[in-house]
Design a protein around this motif. Sequence first.
Motif, PDB file in Angstrom:
ATOM      1  N   LEU A 518      -5.120   0.363   9.905  1.00 60.82           N
ATOM      2  CA  LEU A 518      -3.783  -0.026   9.430  1.00 60.82           C
ATOM      3  C   LEU A 518      -2.728   0.383  10.467  1.00 60.82           C
ATOM      4  O   LEU A 518      -2.846   1.432  11.099  1.00 60.82           O
ATOM      5  N   PRO A 519      -1.662  -0.448  10.624  1.00 62.24           N
ATOM      6  CA  PRO A 519      -0.716  -0.194  11.724  1.00 62.24           C
ATOM      7  C   PRO A 519       0.180   1.027  11.549  1.00 62.24           C
ATOM      8  O   PRO A 519       0.460   1.731  12.508  1.00 62.24           O
ATOM      9  N   SER A 520       0.658   1.295  10.309  1.00 59.19           N
ATOM     10  CA  SER A 520       1.639   2.390  10.167  1.00 59.19           C
ATOM     11  C   SER A 520       1.078   3.583   9.405  1.00 59.19           C
ATOM     12  O   SER A 520       0.124   3.456   8.631  1.00 59.19           O
ATOM     13  N   LYS A 521       1.719   4.724   9.628  1.00 54.90           N
ATOM     14  CA  LYS A 521       1.327   5.975   8.965  1.00 54.90           C
ATOM     15  C   LYS A 521       1.488   5.856   7.451  1.00 54.90           C
ATOM     16  O   LYS A 521       0.658   6.339   6.675  1.00 54.90           O
ATOM     17  N   GLU A 522       2.594   5.189   7.032  1.00 53.30           N
ATOM     18  CA  GLU A 522       2.878   5.051   5.588  1.00 53.30           C
ATOM     19  C   GLU A 522       1.795   4.234   4.897  1.00 53.30           C
ATOM     20  O   GLU A 522       1.349   4.566   3.804  1.00 53.30           O
ATOM     21  N   ARG A 626       7.347  -1.386  14.284  1.00 56.40           N
ATOM     22  CA  ARG A 626       8.115  -0.246  13.753  1.00 56.40           C
ATOM     23  C   ARG A 626       7.374   1.069  13.982  1.00 56.40           C
ATOM     24  O   ARG A 626       7.947   2.083  14.368  1.00 56.40           O
ATOM     25  N   SER A 627       6.055   1.005  13.762  1.00 53.21           N
ATOM     26  CA  SER A 627       5.221   2.194  13.955  1.00 53.21           C
ATOM     27  C   SER A 627       5.230   2.606  15.424  1.00 53.21           C
ATOM     28  O   SER A 627       5.357   3.783  15.758  1.00 53.21           O
ATOM     29  N   THR A 628       5.127   1.588  16.327  1.00 50.92           N
ATOM     30  CA  THR A 628       5.118   1.867  17.777  1.00 50.92           C
ATOM     31  C   THR A 628       6.443   2.464  18.230  1.00 50.92           C
ATOM     32  O   THR A 628       6.479   3.438  18.987  1.00 50.92           O
ATOM     33  N   SER A 629       7.548   1.898  17.718  1.00 48.99           N
ATOM     34  CA  SER A 629       8.873   2.394  18.134  1.00 48.99           C
ATOM     35  C   SER A 629       9.112   3.816  17.656  1.00 48.99           C
ATOM     36  O   SER A 629       9.640   4.649  18.387  1.00 48.99           O
ATOM     37  N   SER A 630       8.669   4.122  16.411  1.00 49.65           N
ATOM     38  CA  SER A 630       8.861   5.491  15.898  1.00 49.65           C
ATOM     39  C   SER A 630       8.012   6.479  16.710  1.00 49.65           C
ATOM     40  O   SER A 630       8.413   7.605  16.972  1.00 49.65           O
ATOM     41  N   GLN A 631       6.814   6.003  17.155  1.00 52.15           N
ATOM     42  CA  GLN A 631       5.944   6.867  17.965  1.00 52.15           C
ATOM     43  C   GLN A 631       6.567   7.141  19.334  1.00 52.15           C
ATOM     44  O   GLN A 631       6.546   8.260  19.833  1.00 52.15           O
TER      45      GLN A 631
END
Length: 640
Positions: A518-522, A626-631
């Motif tokens: 899955l792409p995001s932590k959430e 979004r996940s990549t940018s937050s990382q």
Amino acid sequence: MLRSTLAQQGIPVYSVAWGPDSEKVLYTAGKQLIIKPLQPNAKVLQWKAHDGIILKVDWNSVNDLILSAGEDCKYKVWDSYGRGLYSSQPHEHPITSVAWAPDGELFAVGSFHTLRLCDKTGWSYALEKPNTGSIFNIAWSIDGTQISGACGNGHVVFAHVVEQRWEWKNFQVTLTKRRTMQVRNVLNDAVDLLEFRDRVIKASLNHGHLVVSTSLQCYVFSTKNWNTPLIFDLKEGTVSLILQAERHFLLVDGGGIYLHSYEGRFISSPKFPGMRTDILNAQTVSLSNDTIAIKDKADEKIIFLFEASTGKPLGDGKLLSHKNEISEIALDQKGLTNDRKIAFIDKNRDLYITSVKRFGKEEQIIKLGTMVHTLAWCDTCNILCGIQDTRFTVWYYPNTIYVDRDILPKTLYERDASEYSKNPHIVSFVGNQVTIRRADGSLVHISISPYPAILHEYVSSSKWEDAVRLCRFVKEQSLWACLAAMAVANRDMVTAEIAYAATGEIDKVRYINAIKDLPSKESKMAHILMFSGNIQEAETLLLQAGLIYQAIQININLYNWERALELAVKYKTHVDTVLAYRQKFLETFGKQETNKRYLQYAEGLQIDWEKIKAKIEMEITKERDRSTSSQSVKNMGLKH
């Protein structure tokens, strides 16, 4: 002045006793026992108790058990419903007196030239043959250490209870005289004598400390040094119960409940409305390092929970409430305060477990087992054992019920318990040693596997590689199943995948692999929550993270159609997606749409699967970006 006549009959009433709540009266009628409630029109309970005339009865307020003695030369123990728990062998002479000790742990029996001391389950500790004639009445002192008997030859006989024993690991403590204790270390046969100023009333040996209360003082000994006890004065004097945890101990007397540290420092004194300390016992009070649990007597469906350090109600002050009356409670002893669990048995003999932490949402009370007679938590890790009908059961990781119910049966250890006879009782669970007292009074020791305790230790220290290595070494299904549940509970999906693969749960391994992609932590977190069955929490997490489509999609995957449409309409997005999946679902089963809300929104809407797939792709890409940018923001912060 005669206030009222409770009962009238054609035969003499030889004995009468008040019920624990003073709302019922027990009396004799020949060979029958009768329990009469004081409320008018309430049902009277009557049963044949003996084959001869009943001469004496007693009813204890702490354990709610009834004693009866008769001319058939037997004494018997009953519960308050008239069910027989114990019947003695016939004696040579009629039994003329019986009396409960105030704490309900012992009772005394009197007959011709006979005085007997018995355990509450009926078996006999000691038999004395005083030259007194028949003993017609027995009274206990308020502290439960001595008795007096009215004798047929005009004398009064006095007796003191001695030779009580306490055991913990390699130490055995015996009360040899009223003011003297003998401590024996069985490893090196070293013997220490402990002398006290006043007579010993209660004692407890656990967690490396011996706590002794005399009529005026409390002594705290460390098992490492018997020569210099810590001594402090008691307020009331008559201590009725001592409970120990690893960091502190609890004293219960007529005035209240007091928590002290092993250095003798007073910590707290919990209070609640209508508190009656005289009827508390080890089954209705439980203590851990951070929590005190007390079962209420006024309403037996309620458990009061207190913070140990302050004595104030735990969390937001909510009580733990169950649908049935509760008979026994026990707090787990290890782990973090937030994970503290309480296990309890109700009147139907069902075993339940729930979280002690009570904030906001109602914590689930989950059934762990049925027909459980007695239970105990291990003192070194959170392993629970109990006697379940005719089986001795150990729950190696009771928390599994919150994580993955399907593998709970794999985390159990069971063995036949019919050898322990009727009504056995678990005395202690220290390390990997369980001590059970059989109905005849004999002690049986059971050793369970030491590996689950080592696994608990590794997991609490986050040594996941060591935990996997241990499971591979032992090669036991139960250990792998425990590790799988522990890993999911701690959100370590790599270890969970290894453990589930070892237990043969291929579907779960595939699901865990899908979570990893899955792409995001959430999203990962939400699917882990779903894995444990916490669907509502998973949805809330996604909505808070702004992942609306993902929240709708999990409801579609679970065929929770009403909720999926409700979310789509509320957030004005993906209504066509929900309708498309619903239409596909109905077509698969050859059904027509009947739901009014779906018919309303589907009116005049054309389903375009190409468009829907493009929208879903867009949502996934957006989440990945979004996940990549937050990382990358996080990495920049680290560089900075």
